[in-house]
Design a protein around this motif. Structure first.
Motif, PDB file in Angstrom:
ATOM      1  N   PRO A 191       0.826  -1.207   0.000  1.00 21.57           N
ATOM      2  CA  PRO A 191       0.000   0.000   0.000  1.00 21.57           C
ATOM      3  C   PRO A 191       0.857   1.253   0.000  1.00 21.57           C
ATOM      4  N   ALA A 192       0.215   2.376  -0.278  1.00 20.44           N
ATOM      5  CA  ALA A 192       0.926   3.647  -0.294  1.00 20.44           C
ATOM      6  C   ALA A 192       1.427   3.973   1.104  1.00 20.44           C
ATOM      7  N   VAL A 235      -1.574  10.990  -1.524  1.00 25.39           N
ATOM      8  CA  VAL A 235      -0.344  10.306  -1.940  1.00 25.39           C
ATOM      9  C   VAL A 235       0.811  11.299  -1.822  1.00 25.39           C
ATOM     10  N   SER A 282      -7.102   6.366 -11.263  1.00 21.45           N
ATOM     11  CA  SER A 282      -7.652   5.074 -10.821  1.00 21.45           C
ATOM     12  C   SER A 282      -8.576   4.468 -11.867  1.00 21.45           C
ATOM     13  N   VAL A 310       6.522   5.882  -3.064  1.00 25.19           N
ATOM     14  CA  VAL A 310       5.703   4.750  -2.660  1.00 25.19           C
ATOM     15  C   VAL A 310       5.384   3.874  -3.868  1.00 25.19           C
ATOM     16  N   ARG A 311       5.079   2.646  -3.577  1.00 25.06           N
ATOM     17  CA  ARG A 311       4.519   1.711  -4.561  1.00 25.06           C
ATOM     18  C   ARG A 311       3.011   1.701  -4.326  1.00 25.06           C
ATOM     19  N   TYR A 312       2.244   2.209  -5.284  1.00 22.53           N
ATOM     20  CA  TYR A 312       0.812   2.421  -5.082  1.00 22.53           C
ATOM     21  C   TYR A 312       0.007   1.418  -5.900  1.00 22.53           C
ATOM     22  N   SER A 313      -0.842   0.656  -5.215  1.00 16.41           N
ATOM     23  CA  SER A 313      -1.668  -0.361  -5.864  1.00 16.41           C
ATOM     24  C   SER A 313      -3.022   0.216  -6.243  1.00 16.41           C
ATOM     25  N   TRP A 314      -3.347   0.188  -7.535  1.00 17.14           N
ATOM     26  CA  TRP A 314      -4.658   0.643  -7.986  1.00 17.14           C
ATOM     27  C   TRP A 314      -5.724  -0.417  -7.771  1.00 17.14           C
ATOM     28  N   GLU A 328      -0.180  -1.063 -10.740  1.00 16.30           N
ATOM     29  CA  GLU A 328       0.484  -0.250  -9.736  1.00 16.30           C
ATOM     30  C   GLU A 328       1.322   0.834 -10.400  1.00 16.30           C
TER      31      GLU A 328
END
Length: 334
Positions: A28-29, A225, A245, A266-270, A286
């Motif tokens: 998650p972010a 974010v 998104s 960050v590694r952001y998961s959509w 992501e």
């Protein structure tokens, strides 16, 4: 001049009220300030490193992106890489001499491709707004045409320096190599009547023009974010987050700045964003999100310990962020 610039920044701070492998965890972010960074199967991200000995380039199957933002006419050492990305606030207040310092510095760097955008401090580059609003910032009106010609001209393009203002561009870093697509947007939500601001009711129209690309540069962050201010306000744009998104193929890398104090990656998961909205997931998607602000502000600008020494632009905690992307990394629709 220094006092006025510091005062404007202080007022600004106060006002900011596809991977399908099942064994790859979705992170998650999470703010990653003051760490060395993180790795994913398709990306290596470095937020802190020895500037005299930066991480080695991972090899010919990767492309190294060096990310900057909010340099405000300051110059400093930048690690080598294939591509340099600058997400705006090239200057203090957009004066010709300030812009010239930054452009000459960027032209001197060895990165084969250098993509830059403007930010809210680069006042004359928002030509229509500047014509009516310059007197709030400048005693004497600058030439928007001249400033634009400094950042966007044939000589710069010949040196690989590309200025984007609501534009898309494609490039390769090696012969026969991966073609990367990038889009640059200088806009951010309204505060204080600076350049490239939009009101909440204008946000959806403003961000809806952003296409699906590999690399996205915006000056302002998406909401929630890497956008938290010193006053504990998430100042990013909700409409931008929603627009990204809803993309089938969101960017592999999104670089921004503007909120200096939230610098990090960050590694952001959509996938999580889709589930939160109650819509069927399109797959594991992501984006590597980078707030690349280089100019320290507030308490973060002072080194801890006796003496209270000031951290310079691009110094510890505000270094250029290095992102290595695997050339074969693809967005879901590709």
């Amino acid at each position: 001049m220094r006092f006025r610039f510091a005062l404007l920044l202080f007022r600004r701070m106060r006002g900011r009220g596809n991977m399908s492998e099942s064994d790859i965890p979705i992170v998650p972010a999470t703010l990653l300030q003051d760490t060395e960074g993180f790795h994913t199967p398709h990306a290596h991200v470095y937020t802190s490193y020895d500037p005299e000995n930066p991480p080695s380039h991972p090899g010919e199957k990767w492309t190294r992106f060096v990310c900057l933002s909010d340099t405000h006419s300051r110059t400093f050492s930048v690690p080598a890489g294939d591509v340099l990305l600058h997400s705006g606030d090239l200057s203090r207040l957009g004066r010709e001499d300030e812009i010239r310092v930054t452009i000459e510095w960027l032209r001197s760097l060895d990165h084969g491709v250098k993509i830059i955008i403007a930010g809210n401090h680069d006042l004359p580059l928002h030509a229509e707004w500047y014509e009516d609003s310059y007197y709030g910032f400048h005693d004497k009106k600058e030439s928007s045409t001249m400033i634009r010609s400094l950042v966007d001209n044939d000589a710069n393009r010949g040196r690989g320096l590309i200025y984007l203002q609501d534009e898309q561009y494609t490039f390769s870093t090696k012969e026969g190599g991966r073609e990367w697509s990038v889009y640059g947007s200088p806009w951010q939500p309204y505060f204080g009547g600076w350049a490239f601001n939009y009101l909440p009711e204008e946000a959806s129209d403003r961000v809806s023009v952003i296409p699906e690309v590999d690399i996205l540069l915006t000056h302002g962050p998406p909401h929630n974010v890497l956008d938290k201010t010193f006053t504990n306000v998430n100042a990013g744009c909700p409409a931008l987050l929603t627009h990204l998104s809803e993309m089938r193929g969101p960017p592999l890398l999104h670089v921004f700045g503007h909120i200096h104090e939230a610098r990090g990656a960050v590694r952001y998961s959509w996938l999580q964003a889709e589930q939160d909205q109650g819509t069927p997931p399109l797959g594991i998607r992501e984006t590597i999100m980078v707030n690349a602000a280089n100019q320290p502000l507030g308490r973060q600008a002072i080194k801890p310990g006796p003496g209270g020494q000031r951290i310079p632009c691009g110094g510890p905690g505000f270094q250029p962020v290095i992102v290595d992307l695997l050339d074969m990394a693809m967005r879901p629709h590709m």
